[in-house]
Design a protein around this motif. Sequence first.
Motif, PDB file in Angstrom:
ATOM      1  N   ALA B  59       0.854  -1.187   0.000  1.00 51.46           N
ATOM      2  CA  ALA B  59       0.000   0.000   0.000  1.00 51.46           C
ATOM      3  C   ALA B  59       0.889   1.236   0.000  1.00 51.46           C
ATOM      4  N   GLU B  60       1.304   1.653  -1.180  1.00 41.73           N
ATOM      5  CA  GLU B  60       2.291   2.728  -1.269  1.00 41.73           C
ATOM      6  C   GLU B  60       1.782   4.051  -0.695  1.00 41.73           C
ATOM      7  N   ALA B  61       0.505   4.363  -0.942  1.00 43.80           N
ATOM      8  CA  ALA B  61      -0.027   5.630  -0.411  1.00 43.80           C
ATOM      9  C   ALA B  61      -0.027   5.594   1.115  1.00 43.80           C
ATOM     10  N   ALA B  62      -0.342   4.432   1.682  1.00 40.85           N
ATOM     11  CA  ALA B  62      -0.336   4.302   3.141  1.00 40.85           C
ATOM     12  C   ALA B  62       1.084   4.392   3.679  1.00 40.85           C
ATOM     13  N   GLY B  65       1.953   8.088   3.530  1.00 40.51           N
ATOM     14  CA  GLY B  65       1.129   8.808   4.500  1.00 40.51           C
ATOM     15  C   GLY B  65       1.579   8.519   5.922  1.00 40.51           C
ATOM     16  N   ALA B  66       1.822   7.254   6.210  1.00 40.65           N
ATOM     17  CA  ALA B  66       2.238   6.868   7.559  1.00 40.65           C
ATOM     18  C   ALA B  66       3.621   7.439   7.877  1.00 40.65           C
ATOM     19  N   PHE B  68       4.842  10.193   6.709  1.00 45.33           N
ATOM     20  CA  PHE B  68       4.635  11.618   6.972  1.00 45.33           C
ATOM     21  C   PHE B  68       4.051  11.828   8.375  1.00 45.33           C
ATOM     22  N   ASN B  92      -0.205  11.252  -5.041  1.00 43.52           N
ATOM     23  CA  ASN B  92      -0.971  12.308  -4.375  1.00 43.52           C
ATOM     24  C   ASN B  92      -0.440  12.608  -2.976  1.00 43.52           C
ATOM     25  N   GLN B  93      -0.133  11.553  -2.242  1.00 44.69           N
ATOM     26  CA  GLN B  93       0.434  11.757  -0.908  1.00 44.69           C
ATOM     27  C   GLN B  93       1.720  12.579  -1.003  1.00 44.69           C
ATOM     28  N   ASN B  96       0.882  16.316  -2.942  1.00 43.96           N
ATOM     29  CA  ASN B  96      -0.120  17.185  -2.324  1.00 43.96           C
ATOM     30  C   ASN B  96      -0.042  17.221  -0.798  1.00 43.96           C
ATOM     31  N   MET B  97       0.142  16.066  -0.186  1.00 41.10           N
ATOM     32  CA  MET B  97       0.183  16.035   1.283  1.00 41.10           C
ATOM     33  C   MET B  97       1.565  16.457   1.786  1.00 41.10           C
ATOM     34  N   ALA B 138       7.647  19.244  -8.449  1.00 42.43           N
ATOM     35  CA  ALA B 138       6.776  19.473  -7.287  1.00 42.43           C
ATOM     36  C   ALA B 138       7.574  20.210  -6.213  1.00 42.43           C
ATOM     37  N   LEU B 141       9.916  19.203  -2.548  1.00 41.96           N
ATOM     38  CA  LEU B 141      10.616  17.919  -2.474  1.00 41.96           C
ATOM     39  C   LEU B 141      12.085  18.123  -2.828  1.00 41.96           C
TER      40      LEU B 141
END
Lengths: 426, 324
Positions: B59-62, B65-66, B68, B92-93, B96-97, B138, B141
Motif C-alpha cells: 500500500a504505497e499511499a499508506a 502517508g504513515a 509523513f 498524491n500523498q 499534495n500532502m 513538485a 521535495l
Amino acid sequence: MANKSKKATDPSASSRPAGAPQPTATSERRYTIQDYRLEKPCFTLKQVQEGDRVLYRCEGDLSGPPPPLRDSQFLSPAELIEIYRWMLLNRRMEMALENLYKQGMVVGGVYFGLGQEACSCASAYALEDDDWIGPMIRNQGALLVRGFAARDIMMQYMAKASSPTQGRDASSHMGDHLRRNVVAPISTLGDLIPVLSGVALGARLQGRNVAAMTYIGDGGQSTGVTYEGINFAAVETLGLVLIVENNLWGYSTPADMQFRVQDLAERAIGYGIPGVIVDGTDACQVYDAAHEACARARRGQGPTLIEAKMMRMKGHAIHDAAAYVPEPLLEYWRKRDPILRLERYLLGRRWLTEEENERLIADVERQLEVDRDFAVAAPMPEPESAAGGVYCEGCHEVKPRYGVPQMSVTKSVLTTALRQVVVERK
Amino acid sequence: MPQLTYLEAIRQGIWEEMERDRTVFCLGEDIGVYGGAFKVTDGFIDHFGAERVIDTPIAEAAIVGAAFGASLTGMRPVAEFQFMDFIGCAFNQIVNMVAKAHYRWSAPAPLVLRGPSGGNVHGGPFHSQNPEAWFVHAPGLKVVCPASPYDAKGLMKASIRDNNPVIFFEHKYLYRRIKEEVPSDEYLVPLGRARLARPGRDLSIITYAAMVYVALEAADLLAREGIDIEVLDLRTLAPLDREAIVRTVKRTNKVLLVHEDVRTGGIAGEISAIINEEAFEDLDGPVLRVTAQDSPVPFSPPQEDYFLPKVSDVVREARRLKAY
C-alpha cells in the motif's frame, strides 16, 4: 484420473467413503456492529426520470418524530454544556462567514458543517491534549474544540496575512504539529487516514499510544487511500479513530450511489476492526463512541471505525444551492437539528436554565463579533510573502514529541556500547 | 578504506543513521524478514528489531502517508518503494500532502522515500523507469540521484538528517556493478552540490546516476581523438547546483546533457533553459541532449538497448558538438 472421468460421467458420484457424515450447509460466521442509535431511519435515495428531467427521489418513511438524545455514560452536565457551547460557536461562526461572504469579504467559497456540529465538536471533545486530529472540510467545529479561534478560521477564509497559513491556504486547511496536534487536511479525500495512522505509529515508537482521530465522508470513503489507510492501521494495531461522516451527499451524489453495504460501519468487518454506528446529530452518542474508541487507542488496542449518520443541511459549498436534495429529506433532518435537540435536552434536564442559555448564546455572539471585527480589520498579506517557506531551512527543530524512542533490541545498544569502548581505548 | 558496492554503501548509510539516531526507522514492503527485494535492508530487522524495521502491507499511499504522520511526531522515517515505478501509487500523498506541508502550515516533513529506479536490467515498463522529473516539478521535495558508492552513502546520511522530504533514487543497474573505496569514518555529502567527475576543456557533459558511467566511457573514447571532455555529475536534481552548471559552461563553452529518463519534460530541458538564461554568452554551440526516447521502457533486450542512451550516442553527439 479414473476418479475424474467418473465424475465427468456421473456428477452425483462422490469419492467420499461410505458412512462418512454428509456435509451440511456452509458454516455461518456472525459479526457485530455496535449501534448506539435510538432511531433507525429507513429511506433510500434513487435517481429517477420524471418527465424530461432526471432527479433524486427519497423513498421511505420520514414521518417519525425525532428521538430523544441518548444519555451519555461518560459526560458530566458541565462537559455536555461545554460541547453545546462549541456547537453553537461552530454554527454561528459559519453564519458569520456566510454574511462575510455576502459582503464580498471571503476569498473563494465557504464550507458548512450545518447539521453536523454534534459530530465535529463531540468527537474532538473526546481527545486529550496528547492526542491528534486531522479534520476534514466540514469539521471546523473540531478546529475550534482543538484550540483554533473563530478569528483564525475567519482570517483563513478571508486569506489574511495572519491566518494560520499566513494566507497560503483556505478554509479548514490549517494545522499545528507543535501545540494543538492538528494535521492540516488537503482537498483530496481519504489522504489523512494513513497520515493519522502514521502519527499513532510515530507516538508508539516513542513509547506512547495516542488516539489519532480523523474523518471521512460517505463520498470520500470510496477512495483507494481510505482502504490503504484503515488497513494499515488495522494491521499495525494503530490508534486510529476514524469517524465516517455519512451525511448522505458527496457533493451532489447521494450516498446510495457510493456503496452497496447497508451501513458504512460494516466496512469495519472487512478491516478486522470494531465498527460502531451513532446518530451523528446526537452529541452524547458521538461523544460516547469517540470516547471509547480513543480509550481503546490509548490502550494500544488499535483502530475503531465510527459511522455517524446525519445530513448535510446545505450545499457542498456556498455556491451550491443543493436543488438536487429532495425537500422531504431536509424537513426530516431539520427536526433532528443537533443543536436544537441538545438545547432541549439540557433545558429539560434543568442542567441549563433559560437565563443561562440566553447568557451563553449572547456570550458566543459577543465573542464572534470581536473575532469578526478583528478578522475584518486584519491586513491582507504582502504579495512578496508568497515567496519562501517551500523548504524547512533550519527554521524548525525536529525532535521526538513523546520522548526518545527506546531500543527494544539490546543488540543494537550493545553494538553502540562496544564501539564507544573501542573509541575510548583509542 | 573498505571497498563498498553502491548497494552496500546505501545500506551502510541507513544503518549508521539508525545507530546514531533512534528516531530513524524503516518501513516498506518485504524489507524486514526478507531484507527488501534488492536486500538493501538485509539483516536490519534482526539488528534493530521489528518495531524499527516495519514490513507493511502492499500500500504505497499508506506507506508515504504513515511516514509523513510519523515525521510529524518527530520521527525520521525511511520508506522503501520496492521499485520506484510504483511511486505513482503514492503520487498524491507525495505531491499534495507531503511536498506542500511546510509551505502551507510550516510542518517539516523529514522523511526519505527511497528505492530502485532505472533500466538496463530488462525489467520492462514497470520495473525500469526513471520518474525523477515528476518530483523535480513538485516544489517542496528534494530529489537525489547518486552515481557512486561514496556519494550514495554520504547523500543517504544527509537525506535522513534533512528536515525536508527527500526522494532518493537508487539506480538498480549500479547496485552491485559499481564498487569503490569508501571511508569508514563518518562523512556527509551535502544535497544540492554537483561533483566534477572528470575535468576537461573542450566540452561538458552534464548528467547523473548511471549515465555518469556512460559519459565517462564516452570521454575515454573521445580522449583518444583529442577531445577533452568534462563530466559533471549533478548528484541531486532538486536542489539543482546551478552554479556548477554555469561554471562548467563557462569553462568549456559547449554542453551535452545526458539522462536515462525520457526526453520530453526531462531535467535536461530545465538545465538547457538555465544555461540559456545564465550563460548564453558563453555558449559556442547549441545545448544538445542525449536521452531515452519518449516511450515506455521496452522489455526485450534489443529493444531496451535501442531505447537507452548508449556510449555510442554520446560519442556521436559529442563529436557533432565539438565540430560545431
